[in-house]
Write an enzyme that holds these catalytic residues in place. Structure first.
Site, PDB file in Angstrom:
ATOM      1  N   HIS A  93       0.804  -1.222   0.000  1.00 58.44           N
ATOM      2  CA  HIS A  93       0.000   0.000   0.000  1.00 58.44           C
ATOM      3  C   HIS A  93       0.837   1.272   0.000  1.00 58.44           C
ATOM      4  CE1 HIS A  93      -2.497  -3.197   1.889  1.00 58.44           C
ATOM      5  NE2 HIS A  93      -3.418  -2.694   1.072  1.00 58.44           N
ATOM      6  N   GLN A 131       6.791  -7.101   6.686  1.00 56.98           N
ATOM      7  CA  GLN A 131       7.371  -7.289   8.016  1.00 56.98           C
ATOM      8  C   GLN A 131       8.091  -8.639   8.117  1.00 56.98           C
ATOM      9  OE1 GLN A 131       4.587  -6.705  11.233  1.00 56.98           O
ATOM     10  NE2 GLN A 131       5.891  -7.793  12.693  1.00 56.98           N
ATOM     11  N   HIS A 159       0.731  -1.443  11.439  1.00 52.78           N
ATOM     12  CA  HIS A 159       0.678  -1.121  10.007  1.00 52.78           C
ATOM     13  C   HIS A 159      -0.402  -0.087   9.730  1.00 52.78           C
ATOM     14  CE1 HIS A 159       3.182  -4.617   8.552  1.00 52.78           C
ATOM     15  NE2 HIS A 159       3.010  -4.911   9.828  1.00 52.78           N
TER      16      HIS A 159
HETATM   17 ZN   LIG Z   1      -0.062  -2.723   3.587  1.00 55.46          ZN
END
Ligand SMILES: [Zn+2]
Length: 205
Positions: A93, A131, A159
């Protein structure tokens, strides 16, 4: 002959330098903003700089971080650096995720300067990341550089893609870990690491 090729090489790099800011201006238009209003005049330029900084880990040279910071030492006690804060960008994103990492290794006649471990974390955090991969890359890098008896890494993160959009859960965090060598094979080493970084044992500075 000497200067010409380097001039030719510089040109695309220069254009590329300008292009993130130019694209940012287009993005501002696409979301219905007016890039010419005073508050936004320098925004494409600032966003360009910010994005380059947040992804500067691609350019970081591991050898120059580690260089001169390896010490031969007959130490076989676990070394733990905990609560290393980091800031990264989710590759799905392009939104931030941030948190803390706890890194431990069991030396095999070789130590690394403690301050180098957060720098290795930053090198991988300042990229587009997952991650899980960030955690693994920190562990693998220490394993390669130090050749210790084992490496353990635990990463706790929040997040923004979960907090601000999607499920909109502000308080949920994700925990990932990577255990290698003794940390994988020996329960005693793993337990020692986990107890050293457990919340109960954390200093409250
Ligand atoms: Zn994301």
């Amino acid at each position: 002959m000497k200067t010409k090729p380097s001039t030719v090489k510089m040109m695309p790099a220069k254009q590329d330098d300008d292009s993130i800011a130019a694209l940012m201006e287009q993005i501002l238009r696409k979301i219905g903003e007016d890039p010419s209003r005073p508050g936004l005049l320098r925004t494409p330029h600032r966003a360009d700089k910010a994005l380059r900084f947040l992804t500067s880990g691609y350019e970081t040279d591991l050898a120059s971080i580690v260089n001169g910071a390896l010490f031969q030492e007959k130490c076989d006690e676990m070394v733990v650096v905990k609560d290393i804060e980091f800031y990264s960008m989710c590759e799905h994103h392009l939104l931030p995720f941030y948190g803390t990492m706890h890194v431990a290794y069991l030396p095999d006649k070789q130590l690394i300067g403690l301050s180098k471990i957060p720098r290795i974390v930053d090198m991988f955090a300042r990229r587009l990341q997952l991650q899980e991969r960030l955690t693994q890359q920190v562990a693998e890098t220490l394993q390669q550089v130090l050749k210790p008896k084992g490496v353990g890494v635990i990463c706790e993160a929040r997040h923004f893609c979960m907090m601000m959009r999607g499920v909109q859960k502000q308080h949920s965090g994700a925990v990932t870990s990577a255990m290698m060598g003794a940390f994988r094979d020996r329960k005693a080493s793993r337990d020692e690491f986990l107890s050293l970084v457990s919340r109960d044992n954390r200093s409250s500075y």
